[in-house]
Design a protein around this motif. Structure first.
Motif, short mmCIF file in Angstrom:
data_model
loop_
_atom_site.label_atom_id
_atom_site.label_comp_id
_atom_site.label_asym_id
_atom_site.label_seq_id
_atom_site.Cartn_x
_atom_site.Cartn_y
_atom_site.Cartn_z
N GLY A 1 0.83 -1.21 0.00
CA GLY A 1 0.00 0.00 0.00
C GLY A 1 0.85 1.25 0.00
N GLN A 2 0.21 2.38 -0.16
CA GLN A 2 0.97 3.63 -0.24
C GLN A 2 1.53 4.02 1.14
OE1 GLN A 2 -2.82 6.47 -0.63
NE2 GLN A 2 -0.90 7.61 -0.42
N THR A 3 2.44 4.97 1.14
CA THR A 3 3.02 5.47 2.38
C THR A 3 1.93 5.95 3.33
OG1 THR A 3 5.20 6.05 1.60
CG2 THR A 3 4.27 7.50 3.22
N ALA A 4 2.12 5.65 4.60
CA ALA A 4 1.23 6.08 5.68
C ALA A 4 -0.13 5.40 5.65
CB ALA A 4 1.07 7.60 5.70
N SER A 5 -0.23 4.28 4.92
CA SER A 5 -1.51 3.58 4.89
C SER A 5 -1.61 2.55 6.02
CB SER A 5 -1.72 2.90 3.52
OG SER A 5 -0.66 2.02 3.24
N GLY A 6 -0.50 2.34 6.77
CA GLY A 6 -0.57 1.45 7.93
C GLY A 6 0.10 0.10 7.75
N LYS A 7 1.00 -0.03 6.79
CA LYS A 7 1.67 -1.33 6.57
C LYS A 7 2.52 -1.72 7.78
CE LYS A 7 3.79 0.09 2.86
NZ LYS A 7 3.24 1.45 2.81
N THR A 8 3.36 -0.76 8.23
CA THR A 8 4.22 -1.06 9.38
C THR A 8 3.37 -1.28 10.63
OG1 THR A 8 5.92 0.27 8.33
CG2 THR A 8 6.26 -0.28 10.65
N PHE A 9 2.32 -0.48 10.77
CA PHE A 9 1.42 -0.65 11.92
C PHE A 9 0.81 -2.05 11.90
CE2 PHE A 9 -2.53 -0.36 14.27
CZ PHE A 9 -2.17 0.39 15.38
N THR A 10 0.45 -2.53 10.72
CA THR A 10 -0.14 -3.87 10.60
C THR A 10 0.89 -4.95 10.90
OG1 THR A 10 -1.60 -3.04 8.87
CG2 THR A 10 -1.40 -5.42 9.03
N MET B 1 4.86 12.79 2.69
CA MET B 1 3.64 12.07 3.05
C MET B 1 3.69 11.41 4.42
SD MET B 1 2.57 10.43 -0.55
CE MET B 1 0.80 10.43 -0.51
N ASN B 2 4.85 11.04 4.86
CA ASN B 2 4.94 10.34 6.14
C ASN B 2 6.34 10.58 6.69
OD1 ASN B 2 4.92 8.69 8.31
ND2 ASN B 2 4.41 6.81 7.21
N GLU B 3 6.41 11.29 7.80
CA GLU B 3 7.72 11.70 8.34
C GLU B 3 8.66 10.52 8.54
OE1 GLU B 3 7.88 15.86 10.62
OE2 GLU B 3 7.61 14.04 11.80
N ARG B 4 8.14 9.45 9.09
CA ARG B 4 9.01 8.31 9.37
C ARG B 4 8.78 7.24 8.31
NH1 ARG B 4 8.17 4.23 12.92
NH2 ARG B 4 10.00 3.31 13.89
N SER B 5 8.82 7.72 7.08
CA SER B 5 8.45 6.82 6.00
C SER B 5 9.54 5.78 5.75
CB SER B 5 8.25 7.65 4.75
OG SER B 5 8.22 6.84 3.63
N SER B 6 9.17 4.54 5.64
CA SER B 6 10.20 3.54 5.34
C SER B 6 10.38 3.46 3.83
CB SER B 6 9.81 2.18 5.91
OG SER B 6 8.54 1.85 5.47
N ARG B 7 11.65 3.56 3.42
CA ARG B 7 11.94 3.60 2.00
C ARG B 7 12.49 2.26 1.51
NH1 ARG B 7 8.95 6.58 0.53
NH2 ARG B 7 10.02 7.01 -1.41
N LEU C 1 6.50 -3.97 2.97
CA LEU C 1 7.01 -3.32 1.75
C LEU C 1 7.11 -1.82 1.93
CD1 LEU C 1 4.86 -5.15 -0.97
CD2 LEU C 1 7.23 -5.62 -0.34
N ALA C 2 7.94 -1.20 1.08
CA ALA C 2 8.00 0.27 1.06
C ALA C 2 6.72 0.81 0.44
CB ALA C 2 9.20 0.69 0.23
N GLY C 3 6.47 2.09 0.64
CA GLY C 3 5.25 2.72 0.13
C GLY C 3 5.16 2.62 -1.39
N SER C 4 3.95 2.37 -1.89
CA SER C 4 3.80 2.13 -3.32
C SER C 4 3.47 3.41 -4.09
CB SER C 4 2.70 1.10 -3.55
OG SER C 4 1.48 1.59 -3.02
#
Ligand SMILES: Nc1ncnc2c1ncn2[C@@H]1O[C@H](COP(=O)(O)OP(=O)(O)OP(=O)(O)O)[C@@H](O)[C@H]1O
Length: 321
Positions: free
Chosen positions: A37-46, A148-154, A187-190
């Motif tokens: 999913g895109q950045t900040a959609s909650g992948k890492t949270f999930t 889009m997300n300060e702590r975005s994983s790249r 995954l990284a943001g799409s």
């Protein structure tokens, strides 16, 4: 196969999506769970969650050790590895902190199994040990800021748990050992680069991330259409996940969506729609050769016991002299 609304707890997502795959992995089937999913959609949270809301990975770890406790008739050996794919470089997140191994090769063994060469694997006999390796790996991950997300994983991260088990009642040489791999992937943001305002280094990262993700999209599409040629080799991510995507693995894909962008939501749903059409052929993975670590360890113990016996006999003979 189903939609989870905004009020769904991670526990419910775990029970519906990940738990059946973890349980199967404990019985010898390869398994994979990943969040797209895109950045900040909650992948890492999930996948990871936080202290108050553990994600699917910590829950899977707990389940693995609960199962071991409730299956006294089998002997288990659990080990883990953790890789990050960043700008198409494969990095070892569990190596020594001061010398993280970068640019590892992805290879194939004579049976066609794809593996990362020279990768650290940690043997764990308690959930706390596995969790602490996960945390150590996390601290090595790359995080960078985008609009889009300060702590975005790249980067893409694959936490792999290898589960070996055998019946205690059967002699080691006579029994097959189940060896299964459980891949838990964040995954990284799409999102597309234009939304994130990426420039310079961030744009280079975006291009690499998109290369892996666009190849993933292509591979999923090709598999869903039963294409003759599947372009796994075009990116490190699809190469490493080859077996999980179109082979011998029970795989669940979570598509995370957010209200932030209709276009990205649509693209995640298209990806999920293609993925739903893929049919994998999962079988229990039994190993009778010496490649199972349990077997090599048992042989090592026998050798050491023999050496100890000889030493004891020699010492007893000396004492008698
Ligand atoms: N279901 C949820 N409940 C509460 N907070 C959430 C939930 N999902 C995501 N968040 C919060 O939203 C923010 C973004 O989520 P997260 O970092 O998981 O996104 P991501 O998809 O992994 O982003 P990236 O692609 O940049 O890694 C985080 O602060 C996270 O804690």
């Amino acid at each position: 196969d189903r939609v989870f609304g905004p009020d769904t707890s991670t526990d419910e997502v775990y029970r519906c999506v990940a738990q059946p795959i973890v349980k199967s992995a404990m019985n010898g089937f390869h398994g994979t769970v990943f969040a797209y999913g895109q950045t900040a959609s909650g992948k890492t949270f999930t996948m990871m969650g936080n202290e108050d809301h553990p994600g699917l990975i910590p829950r899977a770890i707990q389940e693995i050790f609960d199962t071991i406790e409730n299956t006294p008739e089998r002997e288990f050996l659990i080990r883990a590895s953790y890789v990050e794919i960043y700008n198409e470089n494969v990095m070892d997140l569990l190596g020594p902190k001061d010398s993280v191994k970068k640019n590892l090769d992805v290879r194939e063994d004579k049976d066609g199994n794809v593996f990362v060469n020279n990768l650290t694997e940690k043997i764990c006999n308690q959930p706390e040990a596995l969790l602490s390796h996960l945390k150590m790996g996390e601290s090595n991950r790359h995080f960078a800021a985008t609009n889009m997300n300060e702590r975005s994983s790249r980067s893409h991260c694959i936490f792999k748990v290898i589960i070996e088990s055998k019946l205690r009642s059967v002699e080691l040489d006579a029994s097959a050992i189940n060896v299964s791999h459980l891949n838990l992937v964040d995954l990284a943001g799409s999102e597309k680069a234009k939304h994130t305002g990426a420039v310079g280094q961030r744009l280079v990262e975006g291009a690499s991330i998109n290369k892996s993700l666009s190849t993933l999209g292509q591979v999923i599409l090709q598999l869903s259409e039963n294409a003759k040629f599947i372009q796994y080799r075009d990116s490190k991510l699809t190469r490493i996940l080859q077996n999980s995507l179109g082979g011998n693995s029970k795989t669940a894909i979570i598509g995370n969506v957010t209200l932030a962008s209709m276009e990205e939501t649509l693209s995640t749903l298209r990806f999920a729609t293609s993925a739903k059409c893929i049919k994998n052929q999962a079988v229990v993975n039994e190993v009778i050769s010496d490649s199972a670590l349990l077997k090599r360890y048992r042989q090592e113990i026998l050798k050491l016991e023999e050496k100890l016996k000889i030493t004891n006999e020699m010492m007893a003979a000396k004492e008698q002299e």
